[in-house]
Scaffold this active site. Structure first.
Site, PDB file in Angstrom:
ATOM      1  N   CYS A 179      -2.635  -7.651  -6.386  1.00  0.00           N
ATOM      2  CA  CYS A 179      -3.247  -6.985  -5.240  1.00  0.00           C
ATOM      3  C   CYS A 179      -4.162  -5.840  -5.660  1.00  0.00           C
ATOM      4  O   CYS A 179      -3.967  -4.696  -5.242  1.00  0.00           O
ATOM      5  CB  CYS A 179      -2.143  -6.500  -4.311  1.00  0.00           C
ATOM      6  SG  CYS A 179      -1.016  -7.830  -3.871  1.00  0.00           S
ATOM      7  N   GLY A 207      -8.009  -0.579 -35.897  1.00  0.00           N
ATOM      8  CA  GLY A 207      -9.092  -0.570 -34.920  1.00  0.00           C
ATOM      9  C   GLY A 207     -10.198  -1.561 -35.206  1.00  0.00           C
ATOM     10  O   GLY A 207     -11.261  -1.505 -34.574  1.00  0.00           O
ATOM     11  N   TYR A 244      -2.354  -7.060 -27.310  1.00  0.00           N
ATOM     12  CA  TYR A 244      -2.416  -6.197 -26.116  1.00  0.00           C
ATOM     13  C   TYR A 244      -2.430  -6.988 -24.812  1.00  0.00           C
ATOM     14  O   TYR A 244      -2.994  -6.555 -23.814  1.00  0.00           O
ATOM     15  CB  TYR A 244      -3.635  -5.243 -26.196  1.00  0.00           C
ATOM     16  CG  TYR A 244      -3.616  -4.413 -27.452  1.00  0.00           C
ATOM     17  CD1 TYR A 244      -2.707  -3.378 -27.606  1.00  0.00           C
ATOM     18  CD2 TYR A 244      -4.486  -4.667 -28.512  1.00  0.00           C
ATOM     19  CE1 TYR A 244      -2.663  -2.637 -28.781  1.00  0.00           C
ATOM     20  CE2 TYR A 244      -4.454  -3.928 -29.686  1.00  0.00           C
ATOM     21  CZ  TYR A 244      -3.538  -2.905 -29.811  1.00  0.00           C
ATOM     22  OH  TYR A 244      -3.489  -2.176 -30.964  1.00  0.00           O
TER      23      TYR A 244
HETATM   24  C1  LIG Z   1      -3.385   1.308 -32.138  1.00  0.00           C
HETATM   25  C2  LIG Z   1      -3.332   1.755 -33.546  1.00  0.00           C
HETATM   26  C3  LIG Z   1      -3.641   0.883 -34.572  1.00  0.00           C
HETATM   27  C4  LIG Z   1      -4.101  -0.539 -34.339  1.00  0.00           C
HETATM   28  O1  LIG Z   1      -5.241  -0.621 -33.570  1.00  0.00           O
HETATM   29  P1  LIG Z   1      -5.978  -2.059 -33.436  1.00  0.00           P
HETATM   30  O2  LIG Z   1      -7.142  -1.780 -32.582  1.00  0.00           O
HETATM   31  O3  LIG Z   1      -4.997  -2.967 -32.795  1.00  0.00           O
HETATM   32  O4  LIG Z   1      -6.304  -2.495 -34.823  1.00  0.00           O
HETATM   33  C5  LIG Z   1      -3.518   1.326 -35.872  1.00  0.00           C
HETATM   34  N1  LIG Z   1      -3.128   2.597 -36.135  1.00  0.00           N
HETATM   35  C6  LIG Z   1      -2.824   3.472 -35.161  1.00  0.00           C
HETATM   36  C7  LIG Z   1      -2.387   4.825 -35.508  1.00  0.00           C
HETATM   37  C8  LIG Z   1      -2.924   3.085 -33.838  1.00  0.00           C
HETATM   38  O5  LIG Z   1      -2.644   3.961 -32.875  1.00  0.00           O
END
Ligand SMILES: *Cc1c(COP(=O)(O)O)cnc(C)c1O
Length: 445
Positions: free
Chosen positions: A373, A261, A403
């Site tokens: 659209c 994240g 993404y």
């Molecule tokens: C989506 C996710 C990530 C990666 O998230 P990023 O925002 O791309 O770094 C890591 N661990 C889990 C469990 C996730 O669901």
């Protein structure tokens, strides 16, 4: 008249400024309007592969993998494959020595098809179907992250040998991000709550299952998290829960996975997570909390997805039409929410740059829209583009590596764009363009 006009050879050597932090490491802009990534002229790339096309700077991905390993020595780095996955990407991550997070049988299969070792995969997800589990177990998936009480007997019934598992726990920490990207607070669908006692109950049930080996806890507080402090908060809660487990069961779990994240800036006013500060702070906070609770320090895992690939990607579109409306000018491109649904999902907006010819006129604010659209199909609002912008011009959108391809769709029966790795002057296809034949292939008639 500029110096570059007087001395033509200067045009290609003088570089024009690219906003810092948003473009791939090897991106270069020249005064005559060329844009190069990995030594490849993106106008040539567009000519060869058509538009839209997504260029991925392989050098940028590799150096971010290395930066993570350097900033976090001794910490396991697992690439979250859902950010972008194809076989070439899996090989690259493998070569850089990272582990991989997967969350479906499909992700397992693509990684395995690239030769990515099953034991370095970790299977996540709040729903794992029988098919997902079957595919993961067939490649010998290293660890499975349990997300609900129901999964415990289901998994125990199908594992061929004792399976290492982690438990996804809700730390109750607000990541301070978009609601659609928050996963660490109580009121969401992922994981087992410490507060309600579900997490403690899951620990009891897993420990009672000889088929499962509980090796650690996992949490993931959300995506686009800018604050190191929130990770420290989450990690400290997790260590406190490790201490509770140790008191109740006399076991010290050897692993702690604090998720991914890590934020990436998508515009000049946005902030990325400070990786160096994260590296200095979070492992030390975990060690400190463990000392306080009298625990062994578990091995840490972090799971960046976006932070490893977002900035490596540049999408190239061609302008199809320019409409000068009463209130604003719309610039319509030949892609949009099918190749990048982030604007429609999160209200994301992007910097946009014209390239392929010199900028000789002033820039004016325009709205860049896609071809689909839906009125939410907007890439940029009030962004500055040269006022002679016209149909046929090429536009580059940075921060397209995460993404975009993975969230893309065939909305309006538009085939998904090709993804091309660029490095050392060579363009190597990673995914080809989806054709009408591909679309009809799954149409049962
Ligand atoms: C989506 C996710 C990530 C990666 O998230 P990023 O925002 O791309 O770094 C890591 N661990 C889990 C469990 C996730 O669901």
């Amino acid at each position: 008249m500029s110096l570059a006009d007087l001395i033509p050879s200067l045009r290609t050597t003088l570089s024009s400024r690219l906003a810092p932090g948003l473009w791939p490491e090897t991106a270069r802009a020249t005064c005559d309007g060329q844009l190069l990534v990995g030594g490849v002229d993106l106008a040539e790339l567009a000519g060869r592969f058509g538009t839209p096309v997504l260029a991925v700077d392989a050098t940028d991905v590799r150096s971010r993998c290395r930066a993570y390993r350097e900033a976090l020595p001794g910490v396991e780095i697992a690439y979250a494959a859902k950010a972008f996955l194809c076989r070439a990407m899996a090989r690259l991550v493998d070569q850089e020595g990272l582990a991989m997070d997967v969350c479906s049988g499909g992700e397992v299969a693509v990684a395995a098809a690239a030769g990515f070792p099953g034991e370095r995969m970790m299977l996540h997800g709040n729903v794992k179907t029988d098919e997902d589990l079957k595919t993961a177990l067939a490649v010998g998936v290293g660890r499975i992250v349990l997300d609900s009480l129901e999964e415990i007997p289901t998994l125990a019934a199908v594992v061929p040998t004792r399976q290492q598992v982690l438990l996804r726990v809700v730390p109750g920490v607000d990541a301070g991000t978009h609601a659609g990207l928050t996963t660490g607070t109580e009121d969401q669908k992922f994981g087992l709550s410490i507060t309600t006692g579900a997490a403690a109950e899951a620990v009891r049930r897993v420990l009672a299952r000889p088929e499962l080996e509980l090796v650690g806890l996992h949490c993931h507080i959300g995506s686009q998290v800018r604050s190191v402090r929130r990770y420290v908060d989450a990690a400290e809660r997790m260590v406190a829960f490790l201490a509770e487990i140790s008191r109740e069961h006399g076991v010290e779990l050897p692993q702690l996975d604090i998720g991914g994240g890590h934020a990436v800036a998508y515009g000049p006013d946005e902030q990325s997570l400070d990786l160096a500060a994260f590296g200095r702070t979070v492992p030390a906070a975990v060690a400190g909390a463990c000392r306080w609770h009298g625990l062994q320090v578990p091995r840490l895992t972090v799971e960046p997805g976006r932070a490893l690939v977002a900035r490596a990607g540049v999408t190239v579109y061609r302008v199809a039409a320019v409409k000068h409306g009463v209130h604003r000018t719309f610039v319509a491109v030949d892609g949009g929410m099918s190749d990048n649904p982030r604007p429609a999902l999160y209200g994301a907006r992007y910097p946009v740059r014209r390239f392929g010819r010199p900028e000789r006129v002033r820039s004016v604010p325009v709205t860049v829209v896609g071809r689909h659209c839906e009125s939410s199909d907007v890439l940029a609002e009030e962004t500055l583009l040269p006022e002679d912008i016209a149909a046929g011009d090429l536009l580059a959108v940075p921060c397209s590596g995460a993404y975009h391809a993975s969230l893309s769709s065939t909305y309006n029966q538009v085939g998904r764009p090709p993804v091309v790795a660029v490095a050392s002057g060579a363009a190597v296809p990673m995914l080809r363009r989806e054709t009408v034949e591909d679309l009809l292939h799954r149409d049962a008639g």
